[in-house]
Design an enzyme around this catalytic site. Structure first.
Site, PDB file in Angstrom:
ATOM      1  N   ASN A  89       0.798  -1.223   0.000  1.00  0.00           N
ATOM      2  CA  ASN A  89       0.000   0.000   0.000  1.00  0.00           C
ATOM      3  C   ASN A  89       0.833   1.277   0.000  1.00  0.00           C
ATOM      4  O   ASN A  89       0.384   2.304  -0.511  1.00  0.00           O
ATOM      5  CB  ASN A  89      -0.921   0.003   1.217  1.00  0.00           C
ATOM      6  CG  ASN A  89      -1.548   1.356   1.451  1.00  0.00           C
ATOM      7  OD1 ASN A  89      -2.486   1.770   0.762  1.00  0.00           O
ATOM      8  ND2 ASN A  89      -1.022   2.103   2.427  1.00  0.00           N
ATOM      9  N   SER A 141      -3.717   2.153  -9.356  1.00  0.00           N
ATOM     10  CA  SER A 141      -4.606   3.317  -9.421  1.00  0.00           C
ATOM     11  C   SER A 141      -5.226   3.326 -10.797  1.00  0.00           C
ATOM     12  O   SER A 141      -4.648   2.793 -11.756  1.00  0.00           O
ATOM     13  CB  SER A 141      -3.807   4.606  -9.197  1.00  0.00           C
ATOM     14  OG  SER A 141      -4.583   5.751  -9.507  1.00  0.00           O
ATOM     15  N   TYR A 154       3.626   9.736 -11.796  1.00  0.00           N
ATOM     16  CA  TYR A 154       2.718   8.970 -10.943  1.00  0.00           C
ATOM     17  C   TYR A 154       1.975   7.923 -11.769  1.00  0.00           C
ATOM     18  O   TYR A 154       1.886   6.751 -11.379  1.00  0.00           O
ATOM     19  CB  TYR A 154       1.731   9.913 -10.258  1.00  0.00           C
ATOM     20  CG  TYR A 154       0.759   9.221  -9.330  1.00  0.00           C
ATOM     21  CD1 TYR A 154       1.149   8.815  -8.057  1.00  0.00           C
ATOM     22  CD2 TYR A 154      -0.557   8.971  -9.723  1.00  0.00           C
ATOM     23  CE1 TYR A 154       0.264   8.170  -7.198  1.00  0.00           C
ATOM     24  CE2 TYR A 154      -1.453   8.332  -8.878  1.00  0.00           C
ATOM     25  CZ  TYR A 154      -1.035   7.938  -7.621  1.00  0.00           C
ATOM     26  OH  TYR A 154      -1.926   7.300  -6.783  1.00  0.00           O
ATOM     27  N   SER A 157       4.219   5.112 -12.684  1.00  0.00           N
ATOM     28  CA  SER A 157       4.510   4.221 -11.555  1.00  0.00           C
ATOM     29  C   SER A 157       3.362   3.254 -11.308  1.00  0.00           C
ATOM     30  O   SER A 157       3.580   2.083 -10.965  1.00  0.00           O
ATOM     31  CB  SER A 157       4.813   5.038 -10.299  1.00  0.00           C
ATOM     32  OG  SER A 157       3.650   5.636  -9.740  1.00  0.00           O
TER      33      SER A 157
END
Length: 258
Positions: A89, A141, A154, A157
């Site tokens: 996480n 995500s 981001y 990643s």
């Protein structure tokens, strides 16, 4: 108590989705290792897990350190003798326009959001292989499935997390290990406050206006709560998801559907 007798490591479990996940897995019967860099937040989560009647151990962990990740695993094995679930996480968010991304920015985001996911997984794999069972669940995500004008590093990643998930799932399915990831949308956490401030500044909006605009885009009509993600992680950790591996599951309120 679907996870009774099991042990779960949750990185970044001091707050946000990590905290909600530690509590969800605790409610499902698992004992929890809170692998977190912030001692205060880690102890708070551990106290809340114990209040559920489960065991909880705090292991201060810098996920960018391979030595720390191996220490996390060894301490878990010493305390509990097994590792059933790893939840990757821990993560960070940093916005920037493509021309403003520096090597330091890129490396910081990638090291925490992607490199640490692989090496934490690598660290627990020998234990899970010896057990002939285990579940690895990582936080990707919806950003990993779409492009962005202001989130390139981001997004990259999180796309890497999805790819790592698929490759590990293929490599270790025969070992009885399932590897999946979840892809949240707009989640109300401390990280979201950073998102709304940084993105709003890049787009000429206040943090409040940015959040209001994003919430209005969600088909289910509200911002996401950490518990919305944690409940899906709990499902993936359980035998109910026993025939699922290599999946990147959207938990976005309908923002993306692919």
């Amino acid at each position: 108590m679907e996870l009774a007798g099991q042990v779960a490591i949750v990185t970044g479990a001091g707050r946000g989705i990590g905290r909600a996940t530690a509590l969800e897995l605790g409610r499902m019967g698992a004992d929890i290792v809170v692998a977190e860099l912030d001692r205060h937040n880690a102890e708070r989560t551990a106290t809340e897990v114990r209040a559920l009647g489960r065991q909880a151990r705090v292991v201060l962990t810098d996920v960018t350190s391979l030595a720390a990740l191996h220490s996390m695993v060894e301490r878990t094995r010493a305390e509990f003798g097994r590792i059933d679930t790893l939840v990757n996480n821990a993560g960070i968010y940093r916005a920037a326009l493509p021309l403003d991304i520096t090597a330091e920015h890129w490396d910081t985001v990638m090291n925490i959001n992607a490199k640490a996911v692989f090496f934490a997984s690598q660290a627990v794999l020998p234990t899970m292989i010896a057990q002939r069972r285990g579940a690895i669940i990582s936080l990707a995500s919806m950003a990993g499935k779409i492009g962005s004008r202001t989130n390139l590093s981001y997004n990259a990643s999180k796309a890497a997390v999805i790819s790592i998930t698929k490759s590990l799932a293929l490599a270790h399915a025969a070992d009885g290990i399932r590897v999946n990831c979840v892809c949240p949308g707009y989640v109300e956490t401390d990280m979201w406050r950073a998102v709304s401030q940084e993105q709003g500044a890049l787009l000429g909006l206040s943090a409040e206006d940015f959040t209001e605009q994003r919430a209005a885009q969600v088909p289910l009509g509200r911002m996401e709560r950490p518990e919305d993600v944690a409940q899906v992680i709990g499902f993936l950790a359980s035998d109910r998801a026993g025939y699922m591996t290599g999946q990147a599951i959207n938990v976005t309120g309908g923002l993306i559907m692919h």
